[in-house]
Enzyme design. Structure first.
Site, PDB file in Angstrom:
ATOM      1  CG  ASP A   1      51.604  36.527  34.975  1.00 13.86           C
ATOM      2  OD1 ASP A   1      50.434  36.092  34.968  1.00 13.86           O
ATOM      3  OD2 ASP A   1      51.861  37.740  35.079  1.00 13.86           O
TER       4      ASP A   1
ATOM      5  CG  ASN B   1      56.068  47.339  39.313  1.00 16.49           C
ATOM      6  OD1 ASN B   1      55.405  46.991  38.336  1.00 16.49           O
ATOM      7  ND2 ASN B   1      56.581  46.470  40.163  1.00 16.49           N
TER       8      ASN B   1
ATOM      9  CG  HIS C   1      54.466  44.049  36.763  1.00 17.31           C
ATOM     10  ND1 HIS C   1      54.213  43.812  38.095  1.00 17.31           N
ATOM     11  CD2 HIS C   1      53.258  43.966  36.162  1.00 17.31           C
ATOM     12  CE1 HIS C   1      52.922  43.602  38.275  1.00 17.31           C
ATOM     13  NE2 HIS C   1      52.325  43.686  37.113  1.00 17.31           N
TER      14      HIS C   1
ATOM     15  CD  GLU D   1      57.076  42.528  39.892  1.00 14.79           C
ATOM     16  OE1 GLU D   1      56.886  43.664  39.415  1.00 14.79           O
ATOM     17  OE2 GLU D   1      56.249  41.959  40.635  1.00 14.79           O
TER      18      GLU D   1
HETATM   19  C1  GLP Z   1      49.440  41.548  37.399  1.00 17.08           C
HETATM   20  C2  GLP Z   1      49.727  40.551  36.272  1.00 17.08           C
HETATM   21  C3  GLP Z   1      49.981  41.228  34.966  1.00 17.08           C
HETATM   22  C4  GLP Z   1      48.978  42.349  34.808  1.00 17.08           C
HETATM   23  C5  GLP Z   1      49.294  43.438  35.795  1.00 17.08           C
HETATM   24  C6  GLP Z   1      48.359  44.621  35.801  1.00 17.08           C
HETATM   25  O1  GLP Z   1      50.283  41.368  38.471  1.00 17.08           O
HETATM   26  N1  GLP Z   1      50.779  39.638  36.553  1.00 17.08           N
HETATM   27  O2  GLP Z   1      49.898  40.285  33.900  1.00 17.08           O
HETATM   28  O3  GLP Z   1      49.061  42.878  33.500  1.00 17.08           O
HETATM   29  O4  GLP Z   1      49.498  42.922  37.092  1.00 17.08           O
HETATM   30  O5  GLP Z   1      47.195  44.342  36.503  1.00 17.08           O
HETATM   31  P1  GLP Z   1      45.947  45.309  36.535  1.00 17.08           P
HETATM   32  O6  GLP Z   1      45.314  45.211  35.189  1.00 17.08           O
HETATM   33  O7  GLP Z   1      45.052  44.757  37.617  1.00 17.08           O
HETATM   34  O8  GLP Z   1      46.456  46.672  36.845  1.00 17.08           O
END
Ligand code: GLP
Length: 241
Positions: free
Chosen positions: A67, A130, A132, A137
């Site tokens: 992404d 959440n 995702h 989302e």
């Molecule tokens: C982000 C990314 C995801 C990632 C997620 C969790 O927004 N777009 O690819 O897996 O959130 O992030 P974190 O590892 O900082 O909790």
């Protein structure tokens, strides 16, 4: 679905790099999906250490973003900036351009290249609080494809630091869709820390629903959840293995 529970985040990083290196031994020209976020940072540090000693060879590997933000520039806070910081050793890194004038065409073109390869060989994922995956989302259907999405409030908040404040966080992102992710031959989901315990339990034990996009992963034939003790705390005993 396999679930591995490790003592701590360092053990998750070591074990996840074992899986990556083993995939690369089987297929040195593999295409890997690599997420951003706090969770995989230790994994990428361990991967860097192993590639520098040649115990894991990434010379022929293609690393792909999953992404990116729709941002005015490629600089601070974007996933491109994250990759430059944490994955500088990946020579062949593919990422959609954050500042592309037509982000929908940009992410569709990016996803098409992955599809032409035959899908990702191994896709690492994190999970948002959440539920995702990438920027899919809550509300993302099982058959969703690469597209531009509105980011959830929790996602915007989670990225405030990287952009120097919540007001600076882009409100939209480009993402591979759930269907694109499920076309990966193998999936490895990393989750560490107590803040992920409830959503990990919902994704693994709750209903399979667009409300928790990570729950779609349960339909994949080769998915491994790699958790530390705190992220696994909400799972029932049988599932903790
Ligand atoms: C982000 C990314 C995801 C990632 C997620 C969790 O927004 N777009 O690819 O897996 O959130 O992030 P974190 O590892 O900082 O909790």
């Amino acid at each position: 679905m396999k679930i591995e529970v490790h003592p701590d985040a360092t053990a998750v990083a070591c074990r996840s790099v074992d899986v990556i290196c083993s995939a690369l031994r089987a297929r040195p020209d593999a295409w890997l999906g690599l997420p951003t976020g706090k969770t995989p940072v230790l994994t990428y540090a361990e991967l860097k250490a192993r590639t520098s000693t040649a115990s894991c060879d990434m010379n022929r590997t293609t690393a792909c973003a999953v992404d990116e933000f729709c941002a005015p520039s490629e600089n601070v806070g974007t996933n491109a900036a994250f990759y430059a910081e944490h994955l500088p050793f990946c020579g062949n890194l593919r990422s959609p351009s954050a500042a592309a004038p037509d982000p929908l065409s940009e992410i569709k073109r990016f996803a098409s290249a992955i599809r032409e390869h035959g899908g990702l060989d191994l896709c690492l994922l994190g999970i948002g609080v959440n539920g995702h995956i990438a920027f899919n989302e809550p509300g993302s259907p099982r058959d969703s494809r690469a597209r531009v999405v509105d980011l959830a409030a929790t996602t915007v908040r989670a990225h405030a630091e990287g952009f120097g404040g919540e007001d600076n966080v882009p409100r939209q992102g480009m993402t591979l869709g759930v269907a694109d992710i499920l076309e990966s031959k193998s999936l490895l989901v990393l989750a560490t820390g107590a803040s992920k315990a409830a959503i990990v339990a919902a994704a693994i034990q709750g209903p399979v629903t667009a409300d928790v996009p990570a729950s779609w992963l349960r339909g994949h034939a080769d998915v491994t959840w790699m958790l530390d003790q705190t992220a696994a705390a909400g799972l029932n005993h049988a599932q903790r293995g």
